[in-house]
Design a protein around this motif. Structure first.
Motif: not given
Length: 338
Positions: A261-267
């Motif tokens: 859920a880390n939006t920096s790593l996963f779009a």
């Protein structure tokens, strides 16, 4: 009296002889009888090391985006020390961020089988052709189905590999699994290491599709990677044939799955974040965004199982792909992806 006293002395010498014999003989090696459990992180690591592939990586040095061959080295998704997926293209090739060889794994289980996924990450999916596209980040891999046959590590039955938007099926020579809903594409070669026979996989240069070797193979320069739980080597040159890659658990606390859920790593769910900064797409048709997938985002474009099934429902997928002589349970005893 003296004769009676001699008896215990004689017995004592006999006992000492037996003790000496025990000391001189090497200790017996006990067979492991306790079943390994995927719910136990140490057991997952043992299983992952035992079945990790010997991995052949083709290397191309053509053009500036190749970084002298480094763009084809496998690496950690946080090789640059951060969890920002949108600066990996930019940081690849920077001497401050060496591309230490890493292979990610997960293990899920049913009562009948273990299913092991391995992912190999590259900071760039690149090209030297004006007629092709590129994208930041690349993550393709393989799933191995291992029968829990009562031995410590089980018996390898089949592999399903990820090559872009297609999956390919392989079975070890003499294996009992055959074509089912999908055709078996070839024989899975094995290479013997100190702990036994390991499957052999290979990835293309540039786009990094993965199949069993020799269905892809090194053409000219290339790196051969060997599994380790501790050592993440860096190739000394683009034709280094002996580099250790470190196995990292996708399911470890703070690991790839925890970062989903880390939006920096996963779009989005299962798709790494990536953009066109750093020159991605220059000299090509373009640079596509958010185009690399984690195992729970892998998908064959024209098969029946849903997106991510290779990680989240591998038992269901192999039942759809193969005809198997043994029962393949689809009731998971450990599967955090569900």
């Amino acid at each position: 009296m003296s004769h009676q006293r001699a008896i215990p002395i004689i017995l004592s010498f006999a006992m000492l002889g037996q003790l000496a014999a025990c000391v001189d003989e090497p200790p017996a090696l006990d067979e492991t009888t306790a079943a390994l459990a995927a719910s136990n992180a140490a057991d997952r690591a043992q299983l992952a090391l035992r079945w990790a592939p010997v991995h052949f990586q083709d290397v191309d040095q053509t053009g500036s985006h190749a970084l002298g061959g480094q763009a084809d080295y496998i690496a950690a998704y946080d090789f640059d020390g951060n969890l920002d997926g949108r600066d990996n293209w930019d940081h690849a090739g920077n001497a401050a961020f060496p591309l230490r060889a890493t292979g990610y794994y997960s293990v899920v289980e049913t009562s009948t089988h273990w299913f092991l996924v391995y992912l190999f990450f590259h900071p760039r999916d690149w090209t030297d052709s004006f007629f092709d596209t590129e994208h930041e980040n690349d993550a393709e891999g393989v799933m191995f189905a291992v029968r829990r046959d009562g031995s410590t590590f089980g018996q390898l039955q089949a592999a399903v590999t990820v090559a872009h938007t297609d999956f390919f099926s392989f079975v070890p020579s003499g294996g009992a699994w055959t074509s089912g809903g999908e055709s078996v594409d070839g024989a899975l070669q094995m290479q013997t290491l100190a702990d036994g026979a390991h499957p052999v996989t290979a990835q293309q240069a540039k786009g990094h599709g993965l199949k069993a070797r020799p269905f892809y193979d090194i053409v000219g320069d290339g790196v051969v990677y060997f599994p380790s739980l501790t050592t993440a080597g860096v190739p000394t040159n683009p034709d280094d044939r002996n580099v250790s890659y470190r196995l990292v658990d996708i399911l470890a606390p703070g690991g790839m799955w925890d970062q989903r859920a880390n939006t920096s790593l996963f779009a989005s769910f299962g798709s790494f974040a990536g953009d066109s900064t750093g020159g991605c797409g220059s000299g090509a048709i373009g640079c596509s965004a958010n185009s690399a997938n984690a195992p729970w985002g892998w998908d064959d474009h024209d098969d029946g199982p849903a997106r991510g099934a290779l990680a989240s429902d591998p038992a269901g997928l192999v039942r759809a792909y193969f005809t198997t002589p043994e029962t393949v349970s689809t009731t998971y005893t450990f599967n955090p992806f569900r």
